[in-house]
Design a protein around this motif. Structure first.
Motif, short mmCIF file in Angstrom:
data_model
loop_
_atom_site.label_atom_id
_atom_site.label_comp_id
_atom_site.label_asym_id
_atom_site.label_seq_id
_atom_site.Cartn_x
_atom_site.Cartn_y
_atom_site.Cartn_z
N ARG A 275 4.24 8.20 -2.69
CA ARG A 275 3.46 7.58 -1.60
C ARG A 275 2.05 7.25 -2.07
O ARG A 275 1.55 6.13 -1.87
CB ARG A 275 3.40 8.55 -0.42
N ASP A 276 1.39 8.22 -2.69
CA ASP A 276 0.00 8.02 -3.09
C ASP A 276 -0.12 6.99 -4.20
O ASP A 276 -1.08 6.20 -4.24
CB ASP A 276 -0.61 9.35 -3.53
N ALA A 277 0.86 6.96 -5.11
CA ALA A 277 0.83 5.97 -6.18
C ALA A 277 1.03 4.56 -5.63
O ALA A 277 0.34 3.61 -6.04
CB ALA A 277 1.91 6.29 -7.22
N LEU A 278 1.95 4.41 -4.69
CA LEU A 278 2.18 3.10 -4.09
C LEU A 278 0.97 2.65 -3.29
O LEU A 278 0.57 1.48 -3.36
CB LEU A 278 3.43 3.13 -3.21
N ARG A 279 0.38 3.56 -2.54
CA ARG A 279 -0.82 3.19 -1.76
C ARG A 279 -1.94 2.73 -2.68
O ARG A 279 -2.60 1.71 -2.42
CB ARG A 279 -1.29 4.39 -0.93
N ALA A 280 -2.16 3.46 -3.78
CA ALA A 280 -3.22 3.08 -4.70
C ALA A 280 -2.96 1.70 -5.30
O ALA A 280 -3.88 0.88 -5.43
CB ALA A 280 -3.33 4.13 -5.81
N ALA A 281 -1.71 1.44 -5.65
CA ALA A 281 -1.37 0.15 -6.24
C ALA A 281 -1.56 -0.98 -5.24
O ALA A 281 -2.04 -2.07 -5.58
CB ALA A 281 0.07 0.17 -6.75
N LEU A 282 -1.19 -0.75 -3.98
CA LEU A 282 -1.34 -1.79 -2.96
C LEU A 282 -2.82 -2.00 -2.60
O LEU A 282 -3.25 -3.14 -2.38
CB LEU A 282 -0.55 -1.40 -1.71
N MET A 283 -3.59 -0.94 -2.57
CA MET A 283 -5.01 -1.08 -2.28
C MET A 283 -5.71 -1.86 -3.40
O MET A 283 -6.64 -2.63 -3.14
CB MET A 283 -5.65 0.29 -2.08
N SER A 331 12.77 3.21 -6.78
CA SER A 331 13.27 1.83 -6.84
C SER A 331 12.77 1.02 -5.66
O SER A 331 12.35 -0.13 -5.81
CB SER A 331 14.80 1.83 -6.87
N ALA A 332 12.81 1.61 -4.47
CA ALA A 332 12.34 0.92 -3.28
C ALA A 332 10.84 0.70 -3.33
O ALA A 332 10.33 -0.37 -2.97
CB ALA A 332 12.72 1.71 -2.03
N ASP A 333 10.10 1.72 -3.79
CA ASP A 333 8.65 1.58 -3.88
C ASP A 333 8.27 0.47 -4.85
O ASP A 333 7.35 -0.32 -4.58
CB ASP A 333 8.03 2.91 -4.34
N HIS A 334 8.98 0.38 -5.97
CA HIS A 334 8.71 -0.70 -6.93
C HIS A 334 9.02 -2.06 -6.32
O HIS A 334 8.26 -3.03 -6.51
CB HIS A 334 9.55 -0.48 -8.19
N LEU A 337 6.20 -3.09 -4.02
CA LEU A 337 5.03 -3.54 -4.79
C LEU A 337 5.24 -4.95 -5.32
O LEU A 337 4.34 -5.80 -5.24
CB LEU A 337 4.75 -2.57 -5.92
N GLN A 338 6.44 -5.21 -5.82
CA GLN A 338 6.74 -6.55 -6.34
C GLN A 338 6.71 -7.59 -5.22
O GLN A 338 6.17 -8.69 -5.38
CB GLN A 338 8.13 -6.55 -6.99
N ALA A 339 7.25 -7.23 -4.05
CA ALA A 339 7.33 -8.17 -2.94
C ALA A 339 5.95 -8.53 -2.39
O ALA A 339 5.71 -9.67 -1.96
CB ALA A 339 8.18 -7.59 -1.82
N LEU A 340 5.03 -7.55 -2.46
CA LEU A 340 3.72 -7.76 -1.87
C LEU A 340 2.66 -8.19 -2.88
O LEU A 340 1.53 -8.48 -2.51
CB LEU A 340 3.27 -6.49 -1.14
#
Length: 345
Positions: A275-283, A331-334, A337-340
């Motif tokens: 969760r935290d890794a995905l949030r950081a990447a999106l931010m 896999s879903a988190d990746h 990230l790719q979609a957004l």
């Protein structure tokens, strides 16, 4: 950080079904991992006795949960998920025509259940940071208020009310008004954010704490929820306990889950890391995402849901195009990230 959060919690029983199944369904904040092998074995063993009814009224499950939480068995009521217990609370502690106060947006079940119970919903908008506005919620409480709902962490933003603010709020709400503290995601909190619920109950006789085995424990399909509080309050809620309503599989699954808590804690940690890794990447890509302490992220719109849908990802949607997504599956988190990445702010 300012987060625009749009109320998407108006009661509705209409559900749109996608013609093409999504690659990833992240709509329901489910645990991405299946039950632990030890839990599956315990549940499987109960199937050999599936020709027999479970207990007429649950005794073993409340006792099991009470021993784990640190209360007496008569301080626990169980039901079909946290939603089932919440409905029992609404039906026993309120009367039609009264009001229920909650933050908006919130868990979809609350406005739906309010309608079922004949209550008038009083949604209080979140503040700019995506937090529940306790001052505005307190101002919304009046002589018609029959119940107040506070979520910690909050759904859909994942934000966490500071302990001192929650305690002050509980002290300020009239003692005649029951308060439901929804802790569906409490297992994802850090040690510094955890509040001792026993101390809260000891001080506030009008408080009920609601929890579930659907999220961190990964048992959403078994529908196991519970609430605990003062015995006199639980006695009222237990009046609508459904006979034969809790299966032997539920008892076995809870017992096995408690025995496997170190393994479950490791899984919870994996989810929060993702969760935290995905949030950081999106931010880093320009998204203003609230700091979540649950197993989901709230991604502000507009167009977020559409971008995810085009990539085969189903998300919980809000009127302005914002999305809430379950996290924890790499896999879903990746894929998110790719979609957004091409939809950055």
């Amino acid at each position: 950080m300012s987060v625009r959060v749009v109320d998407g919690t108006r009661p509705s029983r209409r559900h749109q079904v996608s013609r093409v199944p999504p690659r990833f369904d992240l709509t329901l904040s489910e645990n991405p991992f299946p039950p632990l092998p030890s839990v599956l074995r315990a549940v499987h063993m109960t199937l050999a006795q599936a020709n027999r009814y479970p207990e007429f009224l649950p005794r073993r499950l409340p006792s099991l949960i009470a021993g784990h939480v640190g209360v007496r068995a008569d301080q626990v009521v169980v039901g079909s998920g946290a939603t089932g217990v919440a409905l029992q609370i609404l039906q026993t502690l309120t009367t039609p025509g009264k009001e229920i106060v909650y933050s908006a947006p919130t868990f979809d079940g609350y406005p739906i259940m309010a309608e079922m119970a004949g209550l008038e919903a009083v949604p209080v908008p979140l503040n700019a940071a995506g937090d529940q506005d306790l001052r505005a919620m307190r101002h919304a409480v009046d002589r018609r208020t029959a119940l107040v709902v506070v979520c910690r962490p909050h759904n859909p933003t994942g934000t966490v009310l500071p302990a001192d603010e929650l305690k002050a709020f509980l002290s300020d709400v009239p003692a005649r008004v029951p308060v439901l503290l929804d802790e569906a995601y409490v297992e994802f909190l850090g040690a510094a954010e955890y509040i001792d619920p026993l101390a809260l109950i000891a001080k506030h006789p009008n408080l009920l704490v609601l929890r579930t085995f659907s999220k961190a424990y990964g048992l959403a399909g078994l529908r196991i929820g519970y609430a605990f509080g003062r015995p006199e309050l639980i006695a009222h809620v237990s009046k609508l306990q459904l006979p034969f309503g809790m299966s032997a599989a539920a008892v076995a699954a809870v017992a096995a889950s408690y025995a496997a808590e170190p393994e479950l804690a490791a899984r919870t940690f994996r989810i929060t890391e993702e969760r935290d890794a995905l949030r950081a990447a999106l931010m880093a890509r320009g998204f203003a995402i609230p700091e979540s302490r649950a197993n989901f992220l709230y991604i502000p719109g507009p167009g977020t849901v559409t971008a995810l849908r085009r990539a085969g990802i189903a998300a919980k949607s809000y009127p302005d195009g914002s999305a809430r997504i379950a996290v924890g599956d790499p896999s879903a988190d990746h894929a998110v990230l790719q979609a957004l990445s091409t939809h950055a702010r």
